[in-house]
Design an enzyme around this catalytic site. Sequence first.
Site, PDB file in Angstrom:
ATOM      1  N   GLY A   1       0.831  -1.210   0.000  1.00 57.24           N
ATOM      2  CA  GLY A   1       0.000   0.000   0.000  1.00 57.24           C
ATOM      3  C   GLY A   1       0.858   1.250   0.000  1.00 57.24           C
ATOM      4  N   ALA A   2       1.995   1.197  -0.700  1.00 61.85           N
ATOM      5  CA  ALA A   2       2.980   2.285  -0.623  1.00 61.85           C
ATOM      6  C   ALA A   2       2.799   3.334  -1.712  1.00 61.85           C
ATOM      7  CB  ALA A   2       4.397   1.714  -0.665  1.00 61.85           C
TER       8      ALA A   2
ATOM      9  N   ARG B   1       0.603   5.645  -1.756  1.00 62.70           N
ATOM     10  CA  ARG B   1       0.225   6.957  -1.199  1.00 62.70           C
ATOM     11  C   ARG B   1       0.151   6.863   0.328  1.00 62.70           C
ATOM     12  NH1 ARG B   1      -6.231   6.558  -2.834  1.00 62.70           N
ATOM     13  NH2 ARG B   1      -6.870   5.903  -0.756  1.00 62.70           N
TER      14      ARG B   1
ATOM     15  N   VAL C   1      -2.702  -7.620  -1.989  1.00 59.87           N
ATOM     16  CA  VAL C   1      -2.339  -8.369  -0.780  1.00 59.87           C
ATOM     17  C   VAL C   1      -3.385  -9.410  -0.363  1.00 59.87           C
ATOM     18  CG1 VAL C   1      -0.881  -6.505   0.127  1.00 59.87           C
ATOM     19  CG2 VAL C   1      -3.288  -6.649   0.848  1.00 59.87           C
TER      20      VAL C   1
ATOM     21  N   SER D   1      -4.472  -0.040  14.486  1.00 57.22           N
ATOM     22  CA  SER D   1      -5.121   1.279  14.506  1.00 57.22           C
ATOM     23  C   SER D   1      -5.694   1.515  15.890  1.00 57.22           C
ATOM     24  CB  SER D   1      -6.266   1.300  13.482  1.00 57.22           C
ATOM     25  OG  SER D   1      -7.126   2.403  13.699  1.00 57.22           O
TER      26      SER D   1
ATOM     27  N   TYR E   1     -13.495  -3.107  10.407  1.00 54.04           N
ATOM     28  CA  TYR E   1     -12.128  -2.562  10.511  1.00 54.04           C
ATOM     29  C   TYR E   1     -11.554  -2.775  11.915  1.00 54.04           C
ATOM     30  CZ  TYR E   1      -8.570   1.167   9.878  1.00 54.04           C
ATOM     31  OH  TYR E   1      -7.408   1.893   9.781  1.00 54.04           O
TER      32      TYR E   1
ATOM     33  N   ALA F   1     -10.637  -6.380  12.405  1.00 53.83           N
ATOM     34  CA  ALA F   1      -9.412  -6.709  11.662  1.00 53.83           C
ATOM     35  C   ALA F   1      -8.187  -6.111  12.360  1.00 53.83           C
ATOM     36  CB  ALA F   1      -9.512  -6.187  10.231  1.00 53.83           C
ATOM     37  N   LYS F   2      -8.315  -4.868  12.835  1.00 58.04           N
ATOM     38  CA  LYS F   2      -7.158  -4.201  13.428  1.00 58.04           C
ATOM     39  C   LYS F   2      -6.791  -4.791  14.797  1.00 58.04           C
ATOM     40  CE  LYS F   2      -5.915  -1.241  10.252  1.00 58.04           C
ATOM     41  NZ  LYS F   2      -4.775  -1.613   9.402  1.00 58.04           N
TER      42      LYS F   2
HETATM   43  P1  NAI Z   1      -4.712   5.248   2.041  1.00 60.15           P
HETATM   44  O1  NAI Z   1      -6.110   4.902   1.678  1.00 60.15           O
HETATM   45  O2  NAI Z   1      -4.246   6.657   1.816  1.00 60.15           O
HETATM   46  O3  NAI Z   1      -3.681   4.270   1.290  1.00 60.15           O
HETATM   47  C1  NAI Z   1      -3.880   2.882   1.282  1.00 60.15           C
HETATM   48  C2  NAI Z   1      -3.060   2.255   0.157  1.00 60.15           C
HETATM   49  O4  NAI Z   1      -3.302   0.841   0.204  1.00 60.15           O
HETATM   50  C3  NAI Z   1      -3.471   2.747  -1.242  1.00 60.15           C
HETATM   51  O5  NAI Z   1      -2.325   3.078  -2.003  1.00 60.15           O
HETATM   52  C4  NAI Z   1      -4.194   1.546  -1.822  1.00 60.15           C
HETATM   53  O6  NAI Z   1      -4.105   1.441  -3.247  1.00 60.15           O
HETATM   54  C5  NAI Z   1      -3.504   0.379  -1.133  1.00 60.15           C
HETATM   55  N1  NAI Z   1      -4.295  -0.850  -1.139  1.00 60.15           N
HETATM   56  C6  NAI Z   1      -5.614  -0.994  -0.853  1.00 60.15           C
HETATM   57  N2  NAI Z   1      -5.989  -2.256  -1.032  1.00 60.15           N
HETATM   58  C7  NAI Z   1      -4.882  -2.951  -1.422  1.00 60.15           C
HETATM   59  C8  NAI Z   1      -4.637  -4.305  -1.753  1.00 60.15           C
HETATM   60  N3  NAI Z   1      -5.625  -5.213  -1.733  1.00 60.15           N
HETATM   61  N4  NAI Z   1      -3.393  -4.658  -2.100  1.00 60.15           N
HETATM   62  C9  NAI Z   1      -2.379  -3.735  -2.143  1.00 60.15           C
HETATM   63  N5  NAI Z   1      -2.563  -2.430  -1.844  1.00 60.15           N
HETATM   64  C10 NAI Z   1      -3.800  -2.049  -1.499  1.00 60.15           C
HETATM   65  O7  NAI Z   1      -4.553   4.813   3.573  1.00 60.15           O
HETATM   66  P2  NAI Z   1      -3.590   5.327   4.756  1.00 60.15           P
HETATM   67  O8  NAI Z   1      -4.349   6.330   5.537  1.00 60.15           O
HETATM   68  O9  NAI Z   1      -2.260   5.671   4.217  1.00 60.15           O
HETATM   69  O10 NAI Z   1      -3.523   4.006   5.656  1.00 60.15           O
HETATM   70  C11 NAI Z   1      -2.438   3.085   5.621  1.00 60.15           C
HETATM   71  C12 NAI Z   1      -2.638   2.052   6.702  1.00 60.15           C
HETATM   72  O11 NAI Z   1      -2.723   2.703   7.979  1.00 60.15           O
HETATM   73  C13 NAI Z   1      -3.925   1.233   6.569  1.00 60.15           C
HETATM   74  O12 NAI Z   1      -3.698  -0.077   6.993  1.00 60.15           O
HETATM   75  C14 NAI Z   1      -4.858   1.944   7.526  1.00 60.15           C
HETATM   76  O13 NAI Z   1      -5.892   1.103   7.952  1.00 60.15           O
HETATM   77  C15 NAI Z   1      -3.917   2.318   8.637  1.00 60.15           C
HETATM   78  N6  NAI Z   1      -4.366   3.406   9.484  1.00 60.15           N
HETATM   79  C16 NAI Z   1      -4.582   4.664   8.986  1.00 60.15           C
HETATM   80  C17 NAI Z   1      -5.003   5.686   9.821  1.00 60.15           C
HETATM   81  C18 NAI Z   1      -5.238   7.089   9.333  1.00 60.15           C
HETATM   82  O14 NAI Z   1      -5.685   7.915  10.148  1.00 60.15           O
HETATM   83  N7  NAI Z   1      -4.975   7.419   8.082  1.00 60.15           N
HETATM   84  C19 NAI Z   1      -5.253   5.427  11.249  1.00 60.15           C
HETATM   85  C20 NAI Z   1      -4.999   4.068  11.668  1.00 60.15           C
HETATM   86  C21 NAI Z   1      -4.567   3.109  10.809  1.00 60.15           C
END
Ligand code: NAI
Length: 249
Positions: free
Chosen positions: A9-10, A12, A60, A138, A150, A153-154
């Site tokens: 998920g890198a 963005r 993934v 999270s 969510y 899962a978390k």
């Molecule tokens: P985001 O939505 O900005 O980025 C998520 C990335 O994961 C995207 O690039 C997307 O294409 C990719 N992705 C989604 N499904 C995928 C798959 N099946 N295979 C490969 N890549 C996939 O999310 P963000 O905010 O950067 O979150 C990253 C992680 O941090 C997530 O696990 C999220 O649950 C966790 N998180 C985020 C928080 C926040 O406040 N933003 C708070 C707590 C946890």
Amino acid sequence: MPKVAVVTGAARGIGAATARRLATDGFTVVVADLDEAAGKDTVDAIVAAGGQAVAVACNVADEASVDAAFERVAAELGSVDVLVNNAGVLRDNLLFKMSVEDWDTVVSVHLRGAFLCSRAAQRYMVKQKSGKIVNTSSVSALGARGQANYSAAKMGIQGFTRTLAIELGPYGINVNAVAPGFIVTEMTDATAARVGVSPEDFRKAAADITPLRRVGEPADIANVVSFLVSENASFVTGQTIYVDGGRKL
Ligand code: NAI
């Protein structure tokens, strides 16, 4: 040979910031996301800053896609030293409105995804008797309205982390988790849109209930991941570190 770090998920958000930080730390970074094109911006930013990175397509939640991605990484880059399970999606809804698809999608990407990627990575890490895995939990693990899928899962990620630490510790592999609070990304902006407030108002409301009186930036998480995969954290395993400005207090 530089060590190899795979960040899922890198393309963005937190994953992109983590990929950039690990490249600065000297890793060759694999920017794993749903398709190669999505990872291009992150790779370009790393290369422009003098680092090394490659984009690899990897869903993934899909066993064949994960195994193929890791085989490619091992063949082209020689090893898998670090895995950051970061990919994530939201399908928020109150329980009575939550569809089976919303449940399955979220559990598949977060939990099945962390399982499939960790299982693939350990094939290489166990052989070389070293490795670091960082999972992404999270604050929502502790309960969050509209996030039954969510949250489950978390919190599952935290049990998964402790179990992998037990199983993989004897092979010199550290397994930890970060549990972010509110981090400014497209994910939190999308949640603001869903509840009908502007991203600015949504962030301010989150900052107001956070002891450190601010929301987090992706770099706040990347900094902690950088520590967890470093030798400074070599006796730390099985932990979930909340990086939330004190929010869960
Ligand atoms: P985001 O939505 O900005 O980025 C998520 C990335 O994961 C995207 O690039 C997307 O294409 C990719 N992705 C989604 N499904 C995928 C798959 N099946 N295979 C490969 N890549 C996939 O999310 P963000 O905010 O950067 O979150 C990253 C992680 O941090 C997530 O696990 C999220 O649950 C966790 N998180 C985020 C928080 C926040 O406040 N933003 C708070 C707590 C946890």
